[in-house]
Design a protein around this motif. Structure first.
Motif, PDB file in Angstrom:
ATOM      1  N   PHE A   1       0.813  -1.201   0.000  1.00 19.24           N
ATOM      2  CA  PHE A   1       0.000   0.000   0.000  1.00 19.24           C
ATOM      3  C   PHE A   1       0.853   1.259   0.000  1.00 19.24           C
ATOM      4  O   PHE A   1       0.309   2.354   0.035  1.00 19.24           O
ATOM      5  CB  PHE A   1      -0.935   0.020   1.211  1.00 19.24           C
ATOM      6  N   GLY A   2       2.143   1.104   0.082  1.00 18.03           N
ATOM      7  CA  GLY A   2       3.033   2.246   0.063  1.00 18.03           C
ATOM      8  C   GLY A   2       3.199   2.936   1.405  1.00 18.03           C
ATOM      9  O   GLY A   2       3.770   4.006   1.485  1.00 18.03           O
ATOM     10  N   VAL A   3       2.705   2.350   2.475  1.00 19.08           N
ATOM     11  CA  VAL A   3       2.821   2.933   3.807  1.00 19.08           C
ATOM     12  C   VAL A   3       4.049   2.317   4.475  1.00 19.08           C
ATOM     13  O   VAL A   3       4.186   1.098   4.547  1.00 19.08           O
ATOM     14  CB  VAL A   3       1.565   2.648   4.659  1.00 19.08           C
ATOM     15  N   ARG A   4       4.940   3.163   4.974  1.00 22.98           N
ATOM     16  CA  ARG A   4       6.141   2.662   5.625  1.00 22.98           C
ATOM     17  C   ARG A   4       6.008   2.821   7.135  1.00 22.98           C
ATOM     18  O   ARG A   4       5.975   3.942   7.637  1.00 22.98           O
ATOM     19  CB  ARG A   4       7.363   3.412   5.126  1.00 22.98           C
ATOM     20  N   VAL A   5       5.897   1.693   7.808  1.00 22.68           N
ATOM     21  CA  VAL A   5       5.804   1.686   9.264  1.00 22.68           C
ATOM     22  C   VAL A   5       6.631   0.518   9.800  1.00 22.68           C
ATOM     23  O   VAL A   5       6.814  -0.488   9.122  1.00 22.68           O
ATOM     24  CB  VAL A   5       4.355   1.573   9.779  1.00 22.68           C
ATOM     25  N   ALA A   6       7.072   0.668  11.014  1.00 19.12           N
ATOM     26  CA  ALA A   6       7.774  -0.416  11.692  1.00 19.12           C
ATOM     27  C   ALA A   6       6.744  -1.403  12.225  1.00 19.12           C
ATOM     28  O   ALA A   6       5.603  -1.021  12.517  1.00 19.12           O
ATOM     29  CB  ALA A   6       8.614   0.141  12.833  1.00 19.12           C
ATOM     30  N   PRO A   7       7.129  -2.672  12.371  1.00 17.99           N
ATOM     31  CA  PRO A   7       6.170  -3.667  12.875  1.00 17.99           C
ATOM     32  C   PRO A   7       5.516  -3.262  14.197  1.00 17.99           C
ATOM     33  O   PRO A   7       4.339  -3.542  14.415  1.00 17.99           O
ATOM     34  CB  PRO A   7       7.015  -4.929  13.036  1.00 17.99           C
ATOM     35  N   GLU A   8       6.254  -2.615  15.087  1.00 17.41           N
ATOM     36  CA  GLU A   8       5.682  -2.222  16.376  1.00 17.41           C
ATOM     37  C   GLU A   8       4.666  -1.083  16.255  1.00 17.41           C
ATOM     38  O   GLU A   8       3.997  -0.743  17.219  1.00 17.41           O
ATOM     39  CB  GLU A   8       6.783  -1.872  17.385  1.00 17.41           C
ATOM     40  N   GLN A   9       4.539  -0.515  15.071  1.00 20.99           N
ATOM     41  CA  GLN A   9       3.551   0.543  14.848  1.00 20.99           C
ATOM     42  C   GLN A   9       2.232  -0.007  14.315  1.00 20.99           C
ATOM     43  O   GLN A   9       1.291   0.745  14.118  1.00 20.99           O
ATOM     44  CB  GLN A   9       4.103   1.578  13.857  1.00 20.99           C
ATOM     45  N   VAL A  10       2.164  -1.302  14.091  1.00 22.47           N
ATOM     46  CA  VAL A  10       0.955  -1.924  13.557  1.00 22.47           C
ATOM     47  C   VAL A  10       0.138  -2.484  14.722  1.00 22.47           C
ATOM     48  O   VAL A  10       0.646  -3.249  15.535  1.00 22.47           O
ATOM     49  CB  VAL A  10       1.301  -3.054  12.565  1.00 22.47           C
ATOM     50  N   LEU A  11      -1.112  -2.095  14.791  1.00 20.57           N
ATOM     51  CA  LEU A  11      -2.016  -2.578  15.828  1.00 20.57           C
ATOM     52  C   LEU A  11      -3.089  -3.427  15.162  1.00 20.57           C
ATOM     53  O   LEU A  11      -3.846  -2.938  14.322  1.00 20.57           O
ATOM     54  CB  LEU A  11      -2.663  -1.401  16.566  1.00 20.57           C
ATOM     55  N   THR A  12      -3.137  -4.693  15.545  1.00 18.89           N
ATOM     56  CA  THR A  12      -4.156  -5.587  14.995  1.00 18.89           C
ATOM     57  C   THR A  12      -5.350  -5.628  15.941  1.00 18.89           C
ATOM     58  O   THR A  12      -5.230  -5.303  17.125  1.00 18.89           O
ATOM     59  CB  THR A  12      -3.596  -7.009  14.826  1.00 18.89           C
ATOM     60  N   SER A  13      -6.480  -6.065  15.438  1.00 17.58           N
ATOM     61  CA  SER A  13      -7.650  -6.166  16.316  1.00 17.58           C
ATOM     62  C   SER A  13      -7.438  -7.178  17.437  1.00 17.58           C
ATOM     63  O   SER A  13      -7.864  -6.915  18.570  1.00 17.58           O
ATOM     64  CB  SER A  13      -8.923  -6.446  15.523  1.00 17.58           C
ATOM     65  N   PRO A  14      -6.760  -8.326  17.206  1.00 16.57           N
ATOM     66  CA  PRO A  14      -6.507  -9.214  18.341  1.00 16.57           C
ATOM     67  C   PRO A  14      -5.619  -8.573  19.417  1.00 16.57           C
ATOM     68  O   PRO A  14      -5.880  -8.735  20.610  1.00 16.57           O
ATOM     69  CB  PRO A  14      -5.821 -10.435  17.711  1.00 16.57           C
ATOM     70  N   SER A  15      -4.592  -7.832  19.012  1.00 14.45           N
ATOM     71  CA  SER A  15      -3.735  -7.210  20.034  1.00 14.45           C
ATOM     72  C   SER A  15      -4.463  -6.081  20.753  1.00 14.45           C
ATOM     73  O   SER A  15      -4.286  -5.887  21.955  1.00 14.45           O
ATOM     74  CB  SER A  15      -2.409  -6.729  19.438  1.00 14.45           C
ATOM     75  N   ALA A  16      -5.328  -5.361  20.054  1.00 10.67           N
ATOM     76  CA  ALA A  16      -6.128  -4.323  20.714  1.00 10.67           C
ATOM     77  C   ALA A  16      -7.097  -4.957  21.715  1.00 10.67           C
ATOM     78  O   ALA A  16      -7.278  -4.448  22.825  1.00 10.67           O
ATOM     79  CB  ALA A  16      -6.900  -3.510  19.677  1.00 10.67           C
ATOM     80  N   THR A  17      -7.681  -6.076  21.340  1.00  9.24           N
ATOM     81  CA  THR A  17      -8.592  -6.784  22.241  1.00  9.24           C
ATOM     82  C   THR A  17      -7.851  -7.278  23.476  1.00  9.24           C
ATOM     83  O   THR A  17      -8.334  -7.134  24.598  1.00  9.24           O
ATOM     84  CB  THR A  17      -9.266  -7.964  21.516  1.00  9.24           C
ATOM     85  N   ALA A  18      -6.661  -7.838  23.273  1.00  5.39           N
ATOM     86  CA  ALA A  18      -5.859  -8.311  24.411  1.00  5.39           C
ATOM     87  C   ALA A  18      -5.522  -7.154  25.348  1.00  5.39           C
ATOM     88  O   ALA A  18      -5.621  -7.293  26.576  1.00  5.39           O
ATOM     89  CB  ALA A  18      -4.579  -8.977  23.913  1.00  5.39           C
ATOM     90  N   GLY A  19      -5.155  -6.013  24.803  1.00  6.08           N
ATOM     91  CA  GLY A  19      -4.855  -4.848  25.640  1.00  6.08           C
ATOM     92  C   GLY A  19      -6.069  -4.377  26.417  1.00  6.08           C
ATOM     93  O   GLY A  19      -5.975  -4.049  27.604  1.00  6.08           O
ATOM     94  N   PHE A  20      -7.216  -4.349  25.760  1.00  9.91           N
ATOM     95  CA  PHE A  20      -8.465  -3.965  26.418  1.00  9.91           C
ATOM     96  C   PHE A  20      -8.767  -4.905  27.587  1.00  9.91           C
ATOM     97  O   PHE A  20      -9.086  -4.468  28.689  1.00  9.91           O
ATOM     98  CB  PHE A  20      -9.599  -3.993  25.388  1.00  9.91           C
ATOM     99  N   LEU A  21      -8.659  -6.215  27.335  1.00  7.97           N
ATOM    100  CA  LEU A  21      -8.958  -7.189  28.381  1.00  7.97           C
ATOM    101  C   LEU A  21      -7.952  -7.119  29.524  1.00  7.97           C
ATOM    102  O   LEU A  21      -8.325  -7.264  30.689  1.00  7.97           O
ATOM    103  CB  LEU A  21      -9.000  -8.605  27.796  1.00  7.97           C
ATOM    104  N   ARG A  22      -6.673  -6.906  29.212  1.00  6.01           N
ATOM    105  CA  ARG A  22      -5.643  -6.820  30.263  1.00  6.01           C
ATOM    106  C   ARG A  22      -5.923  -5.677  31.229  1.00  6.01           C
ATOM    107  O   ARG A  22      -5.557  -5.746  32.396  1.00  6.01           O
ATOM    108  CB  ARG A  22      -4.258  -6.634  29.648  1.00  6.01           C
TER     109      ARG A  22
END
Length: 75
Positions: A1-22
């Protein structure tokens, strides 16, 4: 898509859900997951105990139910 980001800048829905639950539940909390393997693995990796039909039929209870994308039949 032409977007340059580091892996740690990507937030997936599973990781967001885990953070919410934590923020709301302690590690070891039983979580019933309706979703694909990535969601189950992420929540287990975050310290939650993922339970499913087999465990609930055996009498275990879930404190939380999480729903995600399901691409296979639930029957």
């Amino acid at each position: 898509f032409g977007v340059r980001v580091a892996p740690e800048q990507v937030l997936t829905s599973p990781s967001a859900t885990a953070g919410f639950l934590r923020e709301r539940y302690p590690a070891g909390t039983n979580v019933y997951v309706v979703g694909e393997v990535g969601l189950r693995e992420t929540l287990a990796g975050a310290g939650f105990r993922v339970v499913g039909p087999r465990e609930t039929r055996a009498g275990e209870r879930a404190e939380v139910v999480v729903g995600g994308l399901v691409t296979t039949s639930l029957t």
